[in-house]
Enzyme design. Sequence first.
Site, PDB file in Angstrom:
ATOM      1  N   ALA A   3       1.331  -1.386  -0.072  1.00 14.98           N
ATOM      2  CA  ALA A   3      -0.094  -0.101  -0.031  1.00 14.98           C
ATOM      3  C   ALA A   3       0.627   1.739   0.189  1.00 14.98           C
ATOM      4  O   ALA A   3       0.392   2.031   0.803  1.00 14.98           O
ATOM      5  CB  ALA A   3      -1.075  -0.005   1.259  1.00 14.98           C
ATOM      6  N   ALA A   4       1.889   1.152  -0.478  1.00 12.66           N
ATOM      7  CA  ALA A   4       2.629   1.944  -0.801  1.00 12.66           C
ATOM      8  C   ALA A   4       2.689   2.781  -1.683  1.00 12.66           C
ATOM      9  O   ALA A   4       3.497   4.081  -1.914  1.00 12.66           O
ATOM     10  CB  ALA A   4       4.814   1.631  -0.545  1.00 12.66           C
ATOM     11  N   ARG A  30      -4.855   9.517  -8.105  1.00 16.17           N
ATOM     12  CA  ARG A  30      -6.319   9.416  -9.015  1.00 16.17           C
ATOM     13  C   ARG A  30      -7.138  10.148  -8.033  1.00 16.17           C
ATOM     14  O   ARG A  30      -7.779  10.540  -8.338  1.00 16.17           O
ATOM     15  CB  ARG A  30      -5.697   8.355 -10.501  1.00 16.17           C
ATOM     16  CG  ARG A  30      -5.943   8.693 -11.131  1.00 16.17           C
ATOM     17  CD  ARG A  30      -5.706   7.952 -12.139  1.00 16.17           C
ATOM     18  NE  ARG A  30      -4.851   6.212 -11.736  1.00 16.17           N
ATOM     19  CZ  ARG A  30      -5.157   5.600 -12.404  1.00 16.17           C
ATOM     20  NH1 ARG A  30      -6.566   5.316 -13.419  1.00 16.17           N
ATOM     21  NH2 ARG A  30      -4.145   4.195 -12.092  1.00 16.17           N
ATOM     22  N   GLY A  80      -3.391  -3.728  -1.280  1.00 13.05           N
ATOM     23  CA  GLY A  80      -4.019  -2.354  -0.263  1.00 13.05           C
ATOM     24  C   GLY A  80      -4.888  -2.301  -1.151  1.00 13.05           C
ATOM     25  O   GLY A  80      -6.309  -1.516  -0.301  1.00 13.05           O
ATOM     26  N   GLY A  85      -0.944  -7.845 -16.252  1.00 12.30           N
ATOM     27  CA  GLY A  85      -0.184  -8.652 -16.184  1.00 12.30           C
ATOM     28  C   GLY A  85      -0.292  -9.943 -17.191  1.00 12.30           C
ATOM     29  O   GLY A  85      -1.223 -10.824 -16.172  1.00 12.30           O
ATOM     30  N   GLU A 121       4.187  -8.958 -17.948  1.00  6.44           N
ATOM     31  CA  GLU A 121       3.486  -7.290 -17.855  1.00  6.44           C
ATOM     32  C   GLU A 121       3.160  -7.134 -18.976  1.00  6.44           C
ATOM     33  O   GLU A 121       3.968  -7.322 -19.584  1.00  6.44           O
ATOM     34  CB  GLU A 121       4.896  -6.627 -16.867  1.00  6.44           C
ATOM     35  CG  GLU A 121       4.550  -6.772 -15.048  1.00  6.44           C
ATOM     36  CD  GLU A 121       3.262  -6.925 -15.050  1.00  6.44           C
ATOM     37  OE1 GLU A 121       2.485  -6.017 -14.699  1.00  6.44           O
ATOM     38  OE2 GLU A 121       3.259  -7.851 -14.530  1.00  6.44           O
ATOM     39  N   ASN A 141      -3.116 -11.622 -14.536  1.00  4.43           N
ATOM     40  CA  ASN A 141      -2.584 -11.454 -12.198  1.00  4.43           C
ATOM     41  C   ASN A 141      -3.444 -11.152 -12.032  1.00  4.43           C
ATOM     42  O   ASN A 141      -3.574  -9.896 -12.009  1.00  4.43           O
ATOM     43  CB  ASN A 141      -1.021 -11.227 -12.967  1.00  4.43           C
ATOM     44  CG  ASN A 141      -0.875 -11.391 -11.587  1.00  4.43           C
ATOM     45  OD1 ASN A 141      -0.741 -12.142 -10.783  1.00  4.43           O
ATOM     46  ND2 ASN A 141       0.415 -10.153 -11.012  1.00  4.43           N
ATOM     47  N   LYS A 200     -30.467   9.621  20.069  1.00  8.48           N
ATOM     48  CA  LYS A 200     -28.930   9.346  20.702  1.00  8.48           C
ATOM     49  C   LYS A 200     -28.548   8.807  21.859  1.00  8.48           C
ATOM     50  O   LYS A 200     -29.304   9.865  22.849  1.00  8.48           O
ATOM     51  CB  LYS A 200     -28.008  10.812  20.445  1.00  8.48           C
ATOM     52  CG  LYS A 200     -26.687  10.585  20.579  1.00  8.48           C
ATOM     53  CD  LYS A 200     -26.399  11.719  21.220  1.00  8.48           C
ATOM     54  CE  LYS A 200     -26.815  11.653  22.112  1.00  8.48           C
ATOM     55  NZ  LYS A 200     -25.359  13.131  23.608  1.00  8.48           N
TER      56      LYS A 200
HETATM   57  C1  UD1 Z   1       0.362  -5.254 -11.102  1.00 10.55           C
HETATM   58  C2  UD1 Z   1       0.584  -6.862 -11.747  1.00 10.55           C
HETATM   59  C3  UD1 Z   1       0.012  -7.839 -12.495  1.00 10.55           C
HETATM   60  C4  UD1 Z   1      -1.289  -7.555 -12.034  1.00 10.55           C
HETATM   61  C5  UD1 Z   1      -1.844  -6.261 -11.728  1.00 10.55           C
HETATM   62  C6  UD1 Z   1      -3.105  -6.393 -11.228  1.00 10.55           C
HETATM   63  C7  UD1 Z   1       3.162  -5.899 -10.780  1.00 10.55           C
HETATM   64  C8  UD1 Z   1       4.440  -6.376 -11.353  1.00 10.55           C
HETATM   65  N1  UD1 Z   1       2.219  -6.060 -11.595  1.00 10.55           N
HETATM   66  O1  UD1 Z   1       0.374  -4.751 -11.266  1.00 10.55           O
HETATM   67  O2  UD1 Z   1       0.922  -8.621 -13.394  1.00 10.55           O
HETATM   68  O3  UD1 Z   1      -2.120  -7.792 -13.311  1.00 10.55           O
HETATM   69  O4  UD1 Z   1      -1.160  -5.614 -10.581  1.00 10.55           O
HETATM   70  O5  UD1 Z   1      -4.248  -5.418 -11.045  1.00 10.55           O
HETATM   71  O6  UD1 Z   1       3.049  -6.952  -9.956  1.00 10.55           O
HETATM   72  N2  UD1 Z   1       2.614  -1.099  -4.827  1.00 10.55           N
HETATM   73  C9  UD1 Z   1       3.901  -0.379  -3.619  1.00 10.55           C
HETATM   74  N3  UD1 Z   1       5.147   0.196  -4.165  1.00 10.55           N
HETATM   75  C10 UD1 Z   1       5.842   0.406  -5.170  1.00 10.55           C
HETATM   76  C11 UD1 Z   1       4.903  -0.098  -6.806  1.00 10.55           C
HETATM   77  C12 UD1 Z   1       3.424  -1.448  -5.875  1.00 10.55           C
HETATM   78  O7  UD1 Z   1       3.216  -0.396  -2.581  1.00 10.55           O
HETATM   79  O8  UD1 Z   1       6.936   0.164  -5.409  1.00 10.55           O
HETATM   80  C13 UD1 Z   1       1.511  -1.224  -4.343  1.00 10.55           C
HETATM   81  C14 UD1 Z   1       0.941   0.070  -4.917  1.00 10.55           C
HETATM   82  O9  UD1 Z   1       0.160   0.710  -3.409  1.00 10.55           O
HETATM   83  C15 UD1 Z   1       0.149  -1.176  -5.808  1.00 10.55           C
HETATM   84  C16 UD1 Z   1       0.485  -2.476  -6.148  1.00 10.55           C
HETATM   85  O10 UD1 Z   1       1.556  -2.345  -5.556  1.00 10.55           O
HETATM   86  O11 UD1 Z   1      -1.434  -1.025  -4.447  1.00 10.55           O
HETATM   87  C17 UD1 Z   1       0.211  -3.025  -7.503  1.00 10.55           C
HETATM   88  O12 UD1 Z   1       0.819  -1.528  -8.279  1.00 10.55           O
HETATM   89  P1  UD1 Z   1       0.543  -1.622  -9.356  1.00 10.55           P
HETATM   90  O13 UD1 Z   1       1.632  -0.595  -9.213  1.00 10.55           O
HETATM   91  O14 UD1 Z   1      -0.631  -0.785  -9.251  1.00 10.55           O
HETATM   92  O15 UD1 Z   1       0.782  -2.214 -10.447  1.00 10.55           O
HETATM   93  P2  UD1 Z   1      -0.188  -2.808 -11.857  1.00 10.55           P
HETATM   94  O16 UD1 Z   1       1.297  -1.902 -12.368  1.00 10.55           O
HETATM   95  O17 UD1 Z   1      -1.282  -2.552 -12.105  1.00 10.55           O
END
Ligand code: UD1
Length: 444
Positions: free
Chosen positions: A9-10, A15, A102, A138, A153, A168, A332
């Site tokens: 959840a980082a 958006r 998250g 992915g 990906e 994925n 209340k």
């Molecule tokens: C990711 C998956 C993809 C999958 C998709 C599903 C990877 C490389 N790809 O892509 O295969 O189909 O989710 O929704 O995992 N986050 C961090 N730190 C980071 C990067 C991300 O905490 O450095 C957290 C984000 O807050 C988010 C989650 O990881 O909650 C997913 O990251 P996001 O960048 O949305 O991954 P996708 O590109 O959507």
Amino acid sequence: MGKAAVILAAGMGTRMKSVTPKVLHKIAGKPILGHVIAAARGAGATKIVVVTSPDGQAVRDYAAKEGADAVIQEQQLGTGHAANCAASALKDFAGVVAVTYGDMPLLTLKTFEASYEAQKTAGMAIVAFEAKDPSAYGRVILDRDGMLDRIVEFKDANDRERAVTLCNAGLLAADAKLFFKWAANLKNDNAQKEYYLTDIPLLARADRVACAVARTDEEEVMGVNSRAELAQAEAAMQRRLRNAALASGVGMTAPETVYFSYDTVLESDVLVEPFVVFAPGVTVRSGAQIKAFSHLESAEVGQGALVGPYARLRPGAVIEEDVHIGNFVEVKKARIEKGAKANHLSYIGDARVGAGANIGAGTITCNYDGYSKFFTDIGANAFIGSNSSLVAPVSIGDGAYVASGSVITESVPEDALAFGRARQKTLPGKAKELRERRASAAKK
Ligand code: UD1
Ligand code: MG
């Protein structure tokens, strides 16, 4: 075998255009992250680690409140890097770890369970789904035995891989010790220069650990990135909650207009009319009816009680068996005991209303002097005449009678009759005289 979960959840969640971190926006009255934590815990995870950004103090506070640990990912270098940030928090943990995101509030505990189960058979598991519109997900490429060959990906995929609709979901389960060994060895030689969680299965294979593919529905893995997606996820969650209530024997004529919270408890044979909102913390017992346009929060409604239409039950309202709470009545922090009635236009706050008492239209408990709150105690079978103000602290004894329009500032003993109003004066013929005088004055 112990179970743990790591929840990423980082992400910035820019958006959402909100000062509130994305994962703390609520679905059915509970933060998105709370739904994921609850699903993981429901599936048996005893240790839960949330990966947060450096400025995610609010997320860390919330995680702590939910009994989860939190770690900081200093720089957003990808999902694999984020997962590896949980290594230190889980260094003493032996068992299976499930890693997920998250921002997927619709993920169920069943899907978490499925990933833990599939991990047992193969050594490692991911969860996949058939996407109607696979867009940027992915892609999951299976081998001839239906096991995972690789996840590609979108940005790294060729046309043939992009044509695959199995995607994925973002939930992976593996032995924790092995997982963190692999996570530490991830490389970022890909289109996004990120450390991909999705490359873990490749490193696992080098250690002869295969990866099974569990399945889920597209709805469950819906990520929330914008206000519009938040509203969509809310709608989906409401559908689930309404269907669960109907299946458990709750009657609703227009379920699509009734709003639930994650923890709403309605027993069988509760009837809910259209346009009712259940904020968190509500329990309604069997046979009670919640009529149209009522709003309930942190309140309890007993068997056979009638609430509404247009009633408002605020935190601490306890409505006992067979009580009637009618239109434009606000309650209340008050207990309304068995069979009592407040049918119209009242405020009852910081009070007890005894069994069988009758609260007339327009009765107000004046509980607040601008500084402190005071208690009003109304005895069993007391009768409060319409439009009375009960200035707390005050008590009305059992069976006492308060005349309409009274302002009651002193306690009324049991069975006493209290008048707290000016005596009426009637002057025969005076209205006519007044009219004539005013009419002739206006002519001049
Ligand atoms: C990711 C998956 C993809 C999958 C998709 C599903 C990877 C490389 N790809 O892509 O295969 O189909 O989710 O929704 O995992 N986050 C961090 N730190 C980071 C990067 C991300 O905490 O450095 C957290 C984000 O807050 C988010 C989650 O990881 O909650 C997913 O990251 P996001 O960048 O949305 O991954 P996708 O590109 O959507
Ligand atoms: Mg995403």
